[in-house]
Write an enzyme that holds these catalytic residues in place. Structure first.
Site, PDB file in Angstrom:
ATOM      1  N   HIS A 143      30.440  14.907   5.690  1.00 21.40           N
ATOM      2  CA  HIS A 143      30.717  16.310   6.035  1.00 21.40           C
ATOM      3  C   HIS A 143      29.810  16.729   7.203  1.00 21.40           C
ATOM      4  O   HIS A 143      30.278  17.309   8.190  1.00 21.40           O
ATOM      5  CB  HIS A 143      30.465  17.179   4.790  1.00 21.40           C
ATOM      6  CG  HIS A 143      30.486  18.662   5.032  1.00 21.40           C
ATOM      7  ND1 HIS A 143      31.537  19.471   4.646  1.00 21.40           N
ATOM      8  CD2 HIS A 143      29.584  19.495   5.604  1.00 21.40           C
ATOM      9  CE1 HIS A 143      31.268  20.723   4.976  1.00 21.40           C
ATOM     10  NE2 HIS A 143      30.085  20.769   5.561  1.00 21.40           N
ATOM     11  N   GLU A 144      28.527  16.405   7.112  1.00 23.49           N
ATOM     12  CA  GLU A 144      27.587  16.774   8.177  1.00 23.49           C
ATOM     13  C   GLU A 144      27.902  16.016   9.471  1.00 23.49           C
ATOM     14  O   GLU A 144      27.821  16.589  10.559  1.00 23.49           O
ATOM     15  CB  GLU A 144      26.142  16.498   7.749  1.00 23.49           C
ATOM     16  CG  GLU A 144      25.696  17.256   6.492  1.00 23.49           C
ATOM     17  CD  GLU A 144      25.892  18.764   6.588  1.00 23.49           C
ATOM     18  OE1 GLU A 144      25.943  19.298   7.710  1.00 23.49           O
ATOM     19  OE2 GLU A 144      26.013  19.404   5.539  1.00 23.49           O
ATOM     20  N   HIS A 147      30.588  17.689  11.325  1.00 19.34           N
ATOM     21  CA  HIS A 147      30.090  18.812  12.127  1.00 19.34           C
ATOM     22  C   HIS A 147      29.619  18.304  13.493  1.00 19.34           C
ATOM     23  O   HIS A 147      29.869  18.936  14.517  1.00 19.34           O
ATOM     24  CB  HIS A 147      28.911  19.499  11.424  1.00 19.34           C
ATOM     25  CG  HIS A 147      29.322  20.494  10.368  1.00 19.34           C
ATOM     26  ND1 HIS A 147      30.285  21.454  10.571  1.00 19.34           N
ATOM     27  CD2 HIS A 147      28.867  20.690   9.098  1.00 19.34           C
ATOM     28  CE1 HIS A 147      30.420  22.180   9.473  1.00 19.34           C
ATOM     29  NE2 HIS A 147      29.573  21.731   8.559  1.00 19.34           N
TER      30      HIS A 147
END
Lengths: 304, 188
Positions: A143-144, A147
């Site tokens: 998820h990071e 980003h």
């Protein structure tokens, strides 16, 4: 089978909403610029100043965030497991390896910072590494990394540029009254109008940016599901984290609340807070999306 | 994934670049005769293992395909999962060409089934006087890089950089050193 697989992780609705939000922000800023131009002198300097601040934010935000969290860059020797996990995700996501940091903090959280894919930092707290199973941590790290891949820091900084201009004009207006600029007798609209428009721009862009932030979060969840191929691992991590967040005492949470937009789970999870004000979508909505991706992923098997 | 995709937050995985894998089937001669490396009669391919029945059946099918082909070539096939739950297919054969062909069977089979985006790397195992030297082929990038582990979590980057300079034109090399991802505990 290949046809089935193509559907996995497709979410045209999300892209449409993100695009619409960006379009509305853009349209708002165009109107704002027009008013600023019509108002005349003094504004240019301010725009340059805010531009400088935005650039500083872009270049320094990672260092500030790391300092605020007490995070330290770790070498492969210090955190071999985390490094190896992120390296594999980077191969899969086709990203250069980011710097990896660990914050010695019992609050379970993770964030990604950095202006570009080559200057990214991914940080996890010791809390999150203790609470989550390897697969769940992998989902959070993916998820990071999404980003980073989606250049979310850059996107949000650009999106907030005019909001900052508007906020500054509003503040100046309150402090110095109508005296600012001192060009009330020229052809353009008076300062009161600029002040009013700035205030409106600030308020509207504030909500639009929150909406954009929520869509970016959905985007990152989706990216995590695609990169790891395990949407349910992230769901399970989110459920665990939301439970853990509510148990952590308030005082610890307030210390870090300024960084909410970049956290995987916002630190204030009070149910009463209106969805409109949230930087992150509600947990239920995120998990519902992830379940949909899992269904698409497993769908190949059912059809075959 | 272009800039437009990233602005829209649309994650896409790269499909594998399988064609340049074959560069190794000629480069290994330079490695052996010109640089004194010895190949360890082994190569492997690593991919993410998806927890779906469809994916598991494709992996099983690929394994059977490999084993039936191995009856002719004499390639030994092993499968294993590593500490990070990634799936490895390990191939052992004294004929280097057979190794490259078998690796291609695995990657093309996964790609045909629509799982090409799950393939990470192929690894060729060499040694230099007993010291293991791996050449890792990143399927997403279509490029090779050397990896010289010296311990559980240590590597000899200097040696790896020297190998890159020596091999230069022979193999498509990964130019971005930030993407020379080490793979620890390679099971070959």
């Amino acid at each position: 089978m290949a046809r089935q697989r193509d559907k996995f992780g497709r979410d045209p609705g999300l892209q449409a909403r993100m695009l619409l939000t960006m379009f509305l922000l853009g349209a708002l800023y165009v109107v704002f610029i027009a008013v600023l131009l019509a108002a005349g002198a003094g504004i240019g300097i301010m725009v340059i100043a805010i531009g400088g601040l935005s650039l500083a934010q872009l270049f320094l935000s990672d260092k500030l965030a790391m300092r605020a969290m007490g995070a330290k860059i770790v070498t492969p020797e210090q955190a071999p497991g985390l490094h190896a996990m992120i390296e594999r995700l980077c191969i899969q996501a086709d990203l250069p390896k980011p710097k990896i940091a660990v914050a010695d903090n019992p609050m379970p959280n993770a964030f990604a910072m950095g202006r570009s894919q080559k200057n990214a930092v991914v940080c996890a707290t010791t809390g999150i590494m203790n609470i989550l199973e390897p697969h769940e941590l992998e989902g959070v790290m993916a998820h990071e990394l999404t980003h980073v891949k989606n250049r979310d820091v850059l996107v949000m900084t650009m999106a907030s540029f005019f909001a900052s201009v508007a906020a500054m004009i509003t503040q100046f207006g309150f402090f110095f009254g109508g005296g600012f600029g001192g060009n009330d007798d020229n052809d353009g609209p008076g300062f009161a109008v600029v002040l009013l428009v700035s205030f409106a721009v600030y308020v509207i862009s504030f909500f639009l940016m929150l909406a954009l932030s929520r869509y970016r979060e959905f985007g990152a969840d989706r990216g995590s599901a695609i990169i790891t191929g395990r949407p349910s691992a992230l769901s399970s991590a989110l459920m665990k984290l939301s439970g853990a967040m509510q148990r952590v005492p308030d005082q610890d949470l307030r210390q870090v609340s300024g960084m909410n937009a970049f956290f995987i789970i916002p630190t204030s999870v009070k149910k009463s807070a209106a969805t409109l004000f949230a930087t992150h979508p509600p947990m239920e909505a995120r998990i519902a999306r992830l379940q949909e991706y899992e269904r698409q992923l497993q769908g190949g098997a059912i059809a075959a | 994934m272009g800039l437009f995709d990233s602005i829209l937050g649309r994650t896409k995985l790269k499909q594998p670049a399988r064609d340049r894998l074959f560069a190794m089937s000629t480069a290994y001669i330079t490695l052996e005769t010109g640089m004194g490396l010895k190949h360890r009669n082994a190569a492997g391919i690593v991919f993410q293992s998806l927890p779906t029945t469809d994916f598991e059946s494709i992996v099983k099918e690929t394994d059977e395909l490999l084993r039936s082909a191995a009856a002719d070539t004499g390639t030994k096939v092993e499968t294993s999962k590593d500490a990070y739950e990634y799936q490895w297919v390990i191939l052992r054969d004294s004929d280097f060409e057979d190794l490259v062909v078998a690796l291609n069977v695995v990657s093309s089979n996964l790609e045909t089934a629509g799982y090409g985006d799950r393939i990470l790397c192929a690894v060729f195992a060499f040694e230099d006087g007993g010291k293991p030297i791996y050449f890792i082929y990143n399927f997403k990038r279509g490029a090779y890089y050397p990896f010289v582990p010296t311990g559980a979590k240590d590597q000899d980057v200097e040696h790896a950089l020297r190998l890159k300079a020596q091999l230069g034109g022979e193999l498509p090399m990964e130019e971005d050193l930030a993407r020379w991802f080490p793979l620890w505990e390679i099971p070959l």
